[in-house]
Design an enzyme around this catalytic site. Structure first.
Site: not given
Ligand code: ZN
Length: 150
Positions: A46, A51, A88-89, A130-131, A134
């Site tokens: 995701g 991000q 998380c990236l 999660h997304e 963000h």
């Molecule tokens: Zn994330």
């Protein structure tokens, strides 16, 4: 398409609230295409627009069966709880067990502005939560019960 830089924890973009998308135009499609390429390259499931430094309410997911695009997403229903691993990236190398709903119902628009609903369970539900977080300036760590040493 072009790769975009993934901002990391500590970047102020990650704690800001993203604005709704109002124009479903080529600029949005370019963003979505770039995000897809960036997600694939990063080998994640995701990615949310903040991000890549864009404060718009957009995220994408890919569980190996193609990219799912969510514009102006909203979680309209939550059921149960799960405690599973999350990362998380924007927080490379960090993983933790989070507490999330077991099932969620997502309402979102596609790249042309058409509304759709999607039910997600387990990993998909975690990813949707999660997304969506963000887009409101929240990181998964706020939901972590305990960090993992991996
Ligand atoms: Zn994330």
């Amino acid at each position: 398409m072009a790769l975009r830089n993934i901002v990391k924890e500590g970047d102020p973009t990650l704690s800001k609230i993203s604005r709704p998308v109002t124009e479903f135009d080529e600029r949005l499609w370019q963003l979505l295409d770039d995000m897809a390429e960036t997600l694939e390259k990063a080998d994640g499931v995701g990615l949310a627009a903040p991000q890549v430094g864009v404060l718009r309410r957009v995220f994408i997911m890919n569980f190996g069966e193609g990219v799912i695009e969510a514009v102006n997403p909203e979680i309209v229903d939550r059921k149960g709880t799960q405690e599973e691993q999350e990362g998380c990236l924007s927080c490379p190398g960090e993983y933790g067990i989070t507490r999330r709903p077991k099932k969620v119902k997502l309402k979102a628009q596609d790249r042309h502005g058409k509304w759709f609903y999607m039910n997600g369970e387990d990993l998909v539900a975690r990813c949707i939560c999660h997304e969506t977080d963000h887009l409101d300036g929240h990181l998964f760590k706020e939901h972590v019960i305990r960090m993992l040493d991996i």
